[in-house]
Write a protein that holds these residues in place. Structure first.
Motif, PDB file in Angstrom:
ATOM      1  N   GLN A 168       0.823  -1.206   0.000  1.00 47.04           N
ATOM      2  CA  GLN A 168       0.000   0.000   0.000  1.00 47.04           C
ATOM      3  C   GLN A 168       0.858   1.257   0.000  1.00 47.04           C
ATOM      4  O   GLN A 168       0.558   2.232  -0.706  1.00 47.04           O
ATOM      5  N   VAL A 169       1.943   1.240   0.783  1.00 49.05           N
ATOM      6  CA  VAL A 169       2.849   2.398   0.813  1.00 49.05           C
ATOM      7  C   VAL A 169       3.469   2.605  -0.564  1.00 49.05           C
ATOM      8  O   VAL A 169       3.517   3.734  -1.085  1.00 49.05           O
ATOM      9  N   PHE A 170       3.956   1.527  -1.175  1.00 44.79           N
ATOM     10  CA  PHE A 170       4.567   1.635  -2.499  1.00 44.79           C
ATOM     11  C   PHE A 170       3.542   2.053  -3.557  1.00 44.79           C
ATOM     12  O   PHE A 170       3.901   2.702  -4.536  1.00 44.79           O
ATOM     13  N   THR A 171       2.278   1.681  -3.364  1.00 48.66           N
ATOM     14  CA  THR A 171       1.246   2.028  -4.340  1.00 48.66           C
ATOM     15  C   THR A 171       0.969   3.523  -4.370  1.00 48.66           C
ATOM     16  O   THR A 171       0.688   4.088  -5.438  1.00 48.66           O
ATOM     17  N   TYR A 172       1.071   4.180  -3.200  1.00 45.37           N
ATOM     18  CA  TYR A 172       0.685   5.589  -3.130  1.00 45.37           C
ATOM     19  C   TYR A 172       1.872   6.550  -2.993  1.00 45.37           C
ATOM     20  O   TYR A 172       1.684   7.763  -3.135  1.00 45.37           O
ATOM     21  N   PHE A 173       3.080   6.050  -2.712  1.00 49.16           N
ATOM     22  CA  PHE A 173       4.241   6.934  -2.675  1.00 49.16           C
ATOM     23  C   PHE A 173       4.601   7.308  -4.112  1.00 49.16           C
ATOM     24  O   PHE A 173       4.798   6.427  -4.956  1.00 49.16           O
ATOM     25  N   PRO A 174       4.687   8.616  -4.442  1.00 48.28           N
ATOM     26  CA  PRO A 174       4.802   9.033  -5.845  1.00 48.28           C
ATOM     27  C   PRO A 174       5.942   8.394  -6.636  1.00 48.28           C
ATOM     28  O   PRO A 174       5.771   8.114  -7.825  1.00 48.28           O
ATOM     29  N   LEU A 175       7.092   8.163  -6.003  1.00 53.84           N
ATOM     30  CA  LEU A 175       8.242   7.651  -6.754  1.00 53.84           C
ATOM     31  C   LEU A 175       8.211   6.136  -6.943  1.00 53.84           C
ATOM     32  O   LEU A 175       8.936   5.611  -7.799  1.00 53.84           O
ATOM     33  N   THR A 176       7.407   5.431  -6.168  1.00 51.00           N
ATOM     34  CA  THR A 176       7.257   3.983  -6.364  1.00 51.00           C
ATOM     35  C   THR A 176       5.877   3.640  -6.921  1.00 51.00           C
ATOM     36  O   THR A 176       5.648   2.499  -7.333  1.00 51.00           O
ATOM     37  N   ALA A 177       4.968   4.604  -6.925  1.00 48.78           N
ATOM     38  CA  ALA A 177       3.597   4.348  -7.369  1.00 48.78           C
ATOM     39  C   ALA A 177       3.511   3.892  -8.832  1.00 48.78           C
ATOM     40  O   ALA A 177       2.742   2.963  -9.126  1.00 48.78           O
ATOM     41  N   PRO A 178       4.249   4.500  -9.782  1.00 50.10           N
ATOM     42  CA  PRO A 178       4.082   4.065 -11.174  1.00 50.10           C
ATOM     43  C   PRO A 178       4.353   2.580 -11.379  1.00 50.10           C
ATOM     44  O   PRO A 178       3.548   1.874 -11.987  1.00 50.10           O
ATOM     45  N   VAL A 179       5.482   2.087 -10.858  1.00 49.16           N
ATOM     46  CA  VAL A 179       5.843   0.682 -11.065  1.00 49.16           C
ATOM     47  C   VAL A 179       4.899  -0.233 -10.298  1.00 49.16           C
ATOM     48  O   VAL A 179       4.398  -1.233 -10.840  1.00 49.16           O
ATOM     49  N   THR A 180       4.639   0.074  -9.025  1.00 45.50           N
ATOM     50  CA  THR A 180       3.768  -0.779  -8.211  1.00 45.50           C
ATOM     51  C   THR A 180       2.362  -0.837  -8.784  1.00 45.50           C
ATOM     52  O   THR A 180       1.764  -1.917  -8.889  1.00 45.50           O
ATOM     53  N   ALA A 181       1.813   0.310  -9.146  1.00 43.50           N
ATOM     54  CA  ALA A 181       0.453   0.344  -9.689  1.00 43.50           C
ATOM     55  C   ALA A 181       0.380  -0.356 -11.042  1.00 43.50           C
ATOM     56  O   ALA A 181      -0.608  -1.038 -11.343  1.00 43.50           O
ATOM     57  N   LEU A 182       1.401  -0.212 -11.877  1.00 46.96           N
ATOM     58  CA  LEU A 182       1.409  -0.900 -13.173  1.00 46.96           C
ATOM     59  C   LEU A 182       1.489  -2.412 -12.991  1.00 46.96           C
ATOM     60  O   LEU A 182       0.851  -3.176 -13.731  1.00 46.96           O
ATOM     61  N   LEU A 183       2.278  -2.856 -12.003  1.00 49.90           N
ATOM     62  CA  LEU A 183       2.333  -4.283 -11.697  1.00 49.90           C
ATOM     63  C   LEU A 183       0.969  -4.795 -11.240  1.00 49.90           C
ATOM     64  O   LEU A 183       0.477  -5.828 -11.734  1.00 49.90           O
ATOM     65  N   ARG A 184       0.367  -4.103 -10.300  1.00 47.21           N
ATOM     66  CA  ARG A 184      -0.938  -4.529  -9.780  1.00 47.21           C
ATOM     67  C   ARG A 184      -2.011  -4.453 -10.862  1.00 47.21           C
ATOM     68  O   ARG A 184      -2.907  -5.309 -10.914  1.00 47.21           O
ATOM     69  N   ASN A 185      -1.928  -3.471 -11.720  1.00 45.10           N
ATOM     70  CA  ASN A 185      -2.899  -3.363 -12.804  1.00 45.10           C
ATOM     71  C   ASN A 185      -2.772  -4.538 -13.763  1.00 45.10           C
ATOM     72  O   ASN A 185      -3.777  -5.099 -14.222  1.00 45.10           O
TER      73      ASN A 185
END
Length: 412
Positions: free
Chosen positions: A338-355
Motif C-alpha cells: 500500500q505504501v509503495f502504491t501511493y508513494f509518488p516515486l514507487t507508485a508508477p511501477v507498483t500500480a502498473l504491476l498490480r494493474n
C-alpha cells in the motif's frame, strides 16, 4: 500565444536535432543494435552447429550389452536398438573398461527402487549423455509395450493434455493472455526512463555549465523552454526505442527458427479496455513525475557530477517495488504494498504491476492516477520556478527556500 507556440516548436526542433547529431548519442544508440546483431549471429552459428551435432547423435547407433533382472525389456526390442543380452555382469563391465564393448546397461529387479546402472566408453562430456538416453528410452518403450493401453500409458508418462478455464464475475477470465498487454506499459515506462533519464537530467545542466542560460531566458519563457526540452527528449526516446527494436523484429520475422526464438501466439492476448486505459494513464502520470523531478534536480545542481549523487538513488526507486513482487501479486493489502502504491516515486511501477495482475481496484487506480498527475504537474511547475532562479547559480547548489524569498521580494 502564437509567438509562444512558435517558440515551443523552435525549442523542440532545436533540442531534437542537437541531441541526435551528437556523436555520443549515435554511438550509444547504435551500440545496442550492433551488439544484438552480433549476439544473434553467434546464436545462429551455434544453433547450426548444435543441430548438426544433434542430428549426428540421433542417427548414430552403437552396440551395447545388457542384463535385465526386471524382465521388462523384450529381447526383440533390445535387439532392434542394438542390444545384446549377457549373463555375467562383471565381464560386461570389464569389456566396457578395456574398450571391447561400447556400453553396458544393468536393469535391476525393481527399477522403481533401484537405479539402472549405465556403463560406457568415454566419448566426451556432451556425447556421453547418449548412453543414459538410450537406456531410458529402451526401458520406457518396453514398459509401454507391456501395458498395451494408450490411455494408461499417457496417464503414466504425463503426456495427457489439460485444458483449464477459470471465471471472474461470471465471465471467462483472460488468464496470462490478459496480463501481458497491460504489462507492456510497464516495459515502455522502464525503457523510456532508462533511455531518457540521463538526458532529462542534463537537459538543463548543459546550458548552466556552458553559462548561456541567462541569454536564452531573455528571449524564451522558462515554461516554454522546459516543455520544449521534455517533448524533444520524448521524441528522441521514441527514435531510440525504434532503433533498438528493429534488429529484434527482423530477427523474429526472418530468423525465428534458426535463432530458436519462441513463437508468439497473438490470438491468445486479451486487450481489456479498463486495464489498458489505466495502464496508459499510469504510464503518462509516472513519466510526468519522474521528468519533473529530474528537471528540478538539474535546475538545483550546478554540475552534472553533483547531480549524479541524487540521480542514482532516484533511479533505484523504480526497482524497489520488485523486491515485494510476490506480495504485490498475492497480498496487495499488505502495508508495504500500500505504501509503495501511493508513494509518488514507487507508485508508477507498483500500480502498473498490480494493474497487470488484476489486483488494482478501479478506486485505487483512480486515486493513484490523480495523485501522479497532480504531483507531476506541481513538480514541473516547481522545476520551471527553480530553473528560472537557478540558471545563474553556476558555482553552488541552489537554495529552494531562497528562490521563494526572492519571489516574495520581487512582488513587494
Amino acid at each position: 500565444m502564437a509567438l509562444a507556440r512558435h517558440n515551443l516548436g523552435t525549442v523542440i526542433a532545436f533540442e531534437f536535432a542537437r541531441t541526435i547529431k551528437k556523436r555520443g548519442f549515435a554511438i550509444a544508440t547504435l551500440a545496442i543494435p550492433v551488439l544484438l546483431i552480433v549476439v544473434f549471429a553467434l546464436i545462429y552459428a551455434s544453433n547450426t552447429s548444435t543441430h548438426a551435432t544433434a542430428d549426428a547423435q540421433k542417427n548414430a547407433r552403437f552396440s551395447f550389452s545388457y542384463t535385465d533382472a526386471s524382465g521388462i525389456i523384450p529381447a526383440a526390442g533390445a535387439q532392434a536398438a542394438g542390444g545384446t543380452p549377457v549373463s555375467d555382469r562383471g565381464s560386461a563391465i570389464e569389456a566396457v573398461k578395456n574398450g571391447t564393448s561400447e556400453a553396458y546397461f544393468d536393469y535391476p529387479a525393481d527399477p522403481s527402487k533401484e537405479p539402472v546402472k549405465v556403463y560406457g566408453v568415454d566419448k566426451g562430456m556432451f556425447e556421453n549423455g547418449k548412453y543414459e538416453a538410450v537406456a531410458k528410452q529402451l526401458l520406457g518403450a518396453s514398459a509401454q509395450y507391456q501395458v498395451k493401453n494408450p490411455a494408461l500409458t499417457a496417464a503414466l508418462t504425463g503426456t495427457v493434455k489439460f485444458d483449464s478455464e477459470t471465471y471472474k464475475d461470471g465471465h471467462v477470465a483472460a488468464g496470462v493472455g490478459g496480463v501481458i498487454p497491460p504489462m507492456l506499459f510497464l516495459v515502455v515506462f522502464y525503457l523510456s526512463m532508462i533511455l531518457l533519464s540521463n538526458l532529462m537530467l542534463n537537459s538543463t545542466l548543459e546550458e548552466k555549465e556552458n553559462r548561456v542560460t541567462e541569454m536564452i531566458l531573455t528571449t524564451l519563457n522558462p515554461t516554454t523552454l522546459i516543455m520544449g526540452k521534455i517533448i524533444s527528449l520524448f521524441m528522441v526516446g521514441l527514435v531510440q526505442i525504434l532503433v533498438f527494436l528493429a534488429p529484434v523484429g527482423l530477427a523474429y520475422l526472418f530468423f525465428r527458427d534458426s535463432l530458436a526464438l519462441p513463437e508468439m501466439n497473438l490470438s491468445s492476448l486479451v486487450f481489456e479496455p479498463g486495464p489498458m486505459l489505466i495502464g496508459a494513464l499510469l504510464l503518462v502520470g509516472g513519466f510526468t513525475v519522474f521528468t519533473g523531478v529530474l528537471v528540478a534536480i538539474g535546475a538545483i545542481m550546478p554540475t552534472a557530477k553533483e547531480a549524479g549523487t541524487i540521480f542514482g538513488p532516484l533511479m533505484a526507486m523504480m526497482f524497489i517495488p520488485f523486491y515485494t513482487f510476490s506480495m504485490v501479486i498475492s497480498n496487495p493489502e499488505a502495508l508495504i504494498v500500500q505504501v509503495f502504491t501511493y508513494f509518488p516515486l514507487t507508485a508508477p511501477v507498483t500500480a502498473l504491476l498490480r494493474n497487470g495482475f488484476g489486483t488494482l481496484s478501479p478506486v485505487e487506480a483512480g486515486i493513484v492516477i490523480v495523485e501522479l498527475f497532480v504531483v507531476g504537474i506541481l513538480i514541473l511547475r516547481l522545476a520551471v520556478h527553480l530553473f528560472r532562479y537557478g540558471s545563474i547559480e553556476y558555482g553552488r547548489k541552489l537554495s529552494i527556500t531562497g528562490t521563494f524569498r526572492r519571489t516574495d521580494l520581487a512582488t513587494k
